[in-house]
Scaffold this motif. Structure first.
Motif, PDB file in Angstrom:
ATOM      1  N   VAL B  83       0.847  -1.205   0.000  1.00  0.00           N
ATOM      2  CA  VAL B  83       0.000   0.000   0.000  1.00  0.00           C
ATOM      3  C   VAL B  83       0.881   1.254   0.000  1.00  0.00           C
ATOM      4  CG1 VAL B  83      -1.685   1.323   1.317  1.00  0.00           C
ATOM      5  CG2 VAL B  83      -1.968  -1.135   1.083  1.00  0.00           C
ATOM      6  N   ASP B  84       1.940   1.230   0.823  1.00  0.00           N
ATOM      7  CA  ASP B  84       2.855   2.375   0.864  1.00  0.00           C
ATOM      8  C   ASP B  84       3.469   2.646  -0.491  1.00  0.00           C
ATOM      9  OD1 ASP B  84       2.355   2.797   3.456  1.00  0.00           O
ATOM     10  OD2 ASP B  84       4.236   1.965   4.241  1.00  0.00           O
ATOM     11  N   LYS B  85       3.896   1.546  -1.122  1.00  0.00           N
ATOM     12  CA  LYS B  85       4.532   1.660  -2.430  1.00  0.00           C
ATOM     13  C   LYS B  85       3.572   2.275  -3.438  1.00  0.00           C
ATOM     14  CE  LYS B  85       8.017   1.332  -4.627  1.00  0.00           C
ATOM     15  NZ  LYS B  85       9.319   1.715  -4.117  1.00  0.00           N
ATOM     16  N   ILE B 159       3.006  -4.026  -6.546  1.00  0.00           N
ATOM     17  CA  ILE B 159       3.418  -5.377  -6.148  1.00  0.00           C
ATOM     18  C   ILE B 159       4.739  -5.739  -6.820  1.00  0.00           C
ATOM     19  CG2 ILE B 159       2.826  -7.826  -6.387  1.00  0.00           C
ATOM     20  CD1 ILE B 159      -0.174  -6.760  -6.145  1.00  0.00           C
ATOM     21  N   ARG B 160       4.818  -5.430  -8.116  1.00  0.00           N
ATOM     22  CA  ARG B 160       6.043  -5.766  -8.844  1.00  0.00           C
ATOM     23  C   ARG B 160       7.235  -4.996  -8.250  1.00  0.00           C
ATOM     24  NH1 ARG B 160       9.032  -4.410 -13.178  1.00  0.00           N
ATOM     25  NH2 ARG B 160       7.897  -2.469 -13.311  1.00  0.00           N
ATOM     26  N   HIS B 161       6.998  -3.730  -7.919  1.00  0.00           N
ATOM     27  CA  HIS B 161       8.072  -2.932  -7.335  1.00  0.00           C
ATOM     28  C   HIS B 161       8.537  -3.513  -6.017  1.00  0.00           C
ATOM     29  CE1 HIS B 161       9.023   0.746  -9.593  1.00  0.00           C
ATOM     30  NE2 HIS B 161       7.902   0.450 -10.229  1.00  0.00           N
ATOM     31  N   VAL B 162       7.576  -3.894  -5.177  1.00  0.00           N
ATOM     32  CA  VAL B 162       7.937  -4.405  -3.854  1.00  0.00           C
ATOM     33  C   VAL B 162       8.734  -5.697  -3.987  1.00  0.00           C
ATOM     34  CG1 VAL B 162       6.998  -5.485  -1.771  1.00  0.00           C
ATOM     35  CG2 VAL B 162       6.099  -3.296  -2.560  1.00  0.00           C
ATOM     36  N   TYR B 163       8.276  -6.600  -4.849  1.00  0.00           N
ATOM     37  CA  TYR B 163       8.928  -7.911  -4.913  1.00  0.00           C
ATOM     38  C   TYR B 163      10.166  -7.926  -5.795  1.00  0.00           C
ATOM     39  CZ  TYR B 163       5.215 -10.246  -2.364  1.00  0.00           C
ATOM     40  OH  TYR B 163       4.354 -10.647  -1.385  1.00  0.00           O
ATOM     41  N   ASP B 170      13.114 -12.740  -9.017  1.00  0.00           N
ATOM     42  CA  ASP B 170      13.046 -12.675 -10.491  1.00  0.00           C
ATOM     43  C   ASP B 170      11.653 -12.267 -10.942  1.00  0.00           C
ATOM     44  OD1 ASP B 170      15.073 -14.388  -9.660  1.00  0.00           O
ATOM     45  OD2 ASP B 170      13.950 -16.140 -10.376  1.00  0.00           O
ATOM     46  N   LYS B 171      10.679 -12.631 -10.147  1.00  0.00           N
ATOM     47  CA  LYS B 171       9.324 -12.257 -10.555  1.00  0.00           C
ATOM     48  C   LYS B 171       8.425 -12.147  -9.335  1.00  0.00           C
ATOM     49  CE  LYS B 171       7.963 -17.010 -11.309  1.00  0.00           C
ATOM     50  NZ  LYS B 171       6.816 -17.753 -11.641  1.00  0.00           N
ATOM     51  N   ALA B 172       7.405 -11.345  -9.492  1.00  0.00           N
ATOM     52  CA  ALA B 172       6.470 -11.192  -8.390  1.00  0.00           C
ATOM     53  C   ALA B 172       5.635 -12.467  -8.271  1.00  0.00           C
ATOM     54  CB  ALA B 172       5.564  -9.999  -8.648  1.00  0.00           C
TER      55      ALA B 172
END
Lengths: 189, 213
Positions: B83-85, B159-163, B170-172
């Motif tokens: 959520v923050d991201k 989500i992609r940014h966080v993971y 390598d992937k979310a």
């Protein structure tokens, strides 16, 4: 009750005088308890979730950034599948929308068609260096198809070991063919 | 001649043994039963022959049969980060969503996200049965994914940014859990949203074929 009343009634009994206290049986009738137990068993059997969720991998290709990256494929390697309503699948070979036939998700249906295609392709082109078939399956769908159909098709890809497949949009000609029950009246070049 | 008296056999069947068996089975089923927690979003998963186990750290996008999208982030501690991201990546859109410290803490308890960001605050801290109530009242409308307000895409991006960018995976770990009867176009829309955010590889969660769903 688990027993049937076989007593002949009191008429036949001969009283020998005196009040006799009736002897009570020490047997407990367990029938209702068994009933209850089975009811509960049924309940637990029906509510238990013995099945586990499993994950299926889906890898979509990156969209090509320019036309040069677009792959060209041999027409004879291609099998087109169009998912339609009521679990119906239309299929045709190559890139010309002609001779659409229908099949279903039964093992004798779709799977046999894929295997047959693979055999043809293998006979013509041989297998690739990993020993996999070079058959290309294009999965398309009409707006009436549902998610289950997609999962089933992807499942078939896994079963038939088809490595190259892609989910694509339905072209206008294909839509027309499906609407007309498999035949096309207009022909593209 | 005296009458021969045929001894009358009692027809009483001994139920004790049957009772034993019944309770044995009952005990077994009670002990093995794993009650599925009340589902906020009802989904009848399709079956497949896939055998891969579902990872415990997943972000699952649930598609119900009307094509509404809900999201579950299985690791509670990731919820706040995502959520923050999202707020950090799109400040112009989400800066007005100010969460108090208490709300941020409660965010980790938020099982299902199924409202627009502007209403997210209202669902924080609700118990799952409260969520089910909201759902049946039509208050959980799903994550908006139309072209004017595509919050779904923003979630995927966050989500992609966080993971991928922060945790260097390598992937979310993204998965789709769709209902059997979801229209395929809704699935395609979700897949295209993933594609637009550089997510090309994900899981489809299904039920093992042959097992009862």
């Amino acid at each position: 009750m688990a027993d049937i009343d076989t007593s002949q009634g009191s008429g036949n009994k001969k009283h020998k005088g005196g009040v006799r206290s009736k002897k009570m049986s020490t047997r407990v009738d367990l029938t209702p308890m068994v009933d209850l137990a089975f009811l509960l068993i049924t309940f637990f059997m029906l509510t238990t979730q013995l099945s586990k969720s499993v994950a299926m991998d889906l890898n979509m290709p990156k969209p090509p950034e320019n036309d040069e990256e677009k792959q060209t494929v041999k027409e004879s390697k291609v099998l087109n599948l169009i998912l339609d309503k009521d679990n119906k699948i239309w299929y045709y070979n190559g890139t010309t929308v002609v001779g659409l036939k229908t099949t279903d998700f039964s093992p004798e249906g779709l799977r046999d068609i894929i295997y047959k295609k693979q055999k043809e392709v293998d006979a013509k082109f041989g297998k690739d260096k990993d020993g996999d078939t070079e058959t290309i399956v294009l999965i398309k769908y009409t707006k009436d198809a549902n998610y289950k159909n997609l999962v089933d098709v992807l499942d078939e890809m896994d079963i038939t070991k088809t490595k190259i497949y892609s989910i694509q949009d339905l072209s206008d000609i294909e839509q027309e063919a499906v609407d007309n029950g498999g035949t096309v009246t207009t022909f593209a070049d | 001649m005296p009458k021969i008296k045929v001894p009358r056999k009692s027809t009483h069947v001994d139920m004790t043994a049957m009772c034993d068996v019944a309770f044995l089975l009952l005990t077994f089923f009670i002990l093995t039963a794993k009650f599925t927690p009340p589902q906020i979003v009802n989904i009848a998963q399709p079956t497949s022959r896939a055998e891969k186990e579902v990872k415990d750290d997943l972000v699952t996008f649930m598609l119900d049969k009307d094509g509404k999208v809900y999201m579950t982030i299985s690791k509670p501690e990731k919820r706040k980060a995502i959520v923050d991201k999202m707020i950090a990546l799109k400040p112009e859109k989400y800066a007005n969503i100010k969460l108090s410290a208490a709300e941020e803490k409660e965010l980790s308890g938020l099982e299902v996200i199924g409202v627009p960001m502007s209403k997210l605050k209202a669902t924080i801290g609700l118990e799952s049965d409260k969520m089910i109530e909201l759902k049946s009242a039509g208050q959980l409308s799903g994550i908006p994914s139309d072209s004017t307000n595509n919050e779904l895409a923003d979630w995927v991006m966050a989500i992609r940014h966080v993971y991928v960018e922060e945790e260097n995976l390598d992937k979310a770990p993204i998965a789709i859990r769709g209902d059997q009867n979801t229209n395929i176009e809704d699935v395609r829309k979700l897949i295209n949203t993933f594609r637009d955010n550089d997510v090309y590889s994900y899981n489809l969660i299904t039920t093992l074929e042959g097992a009862r769903d």
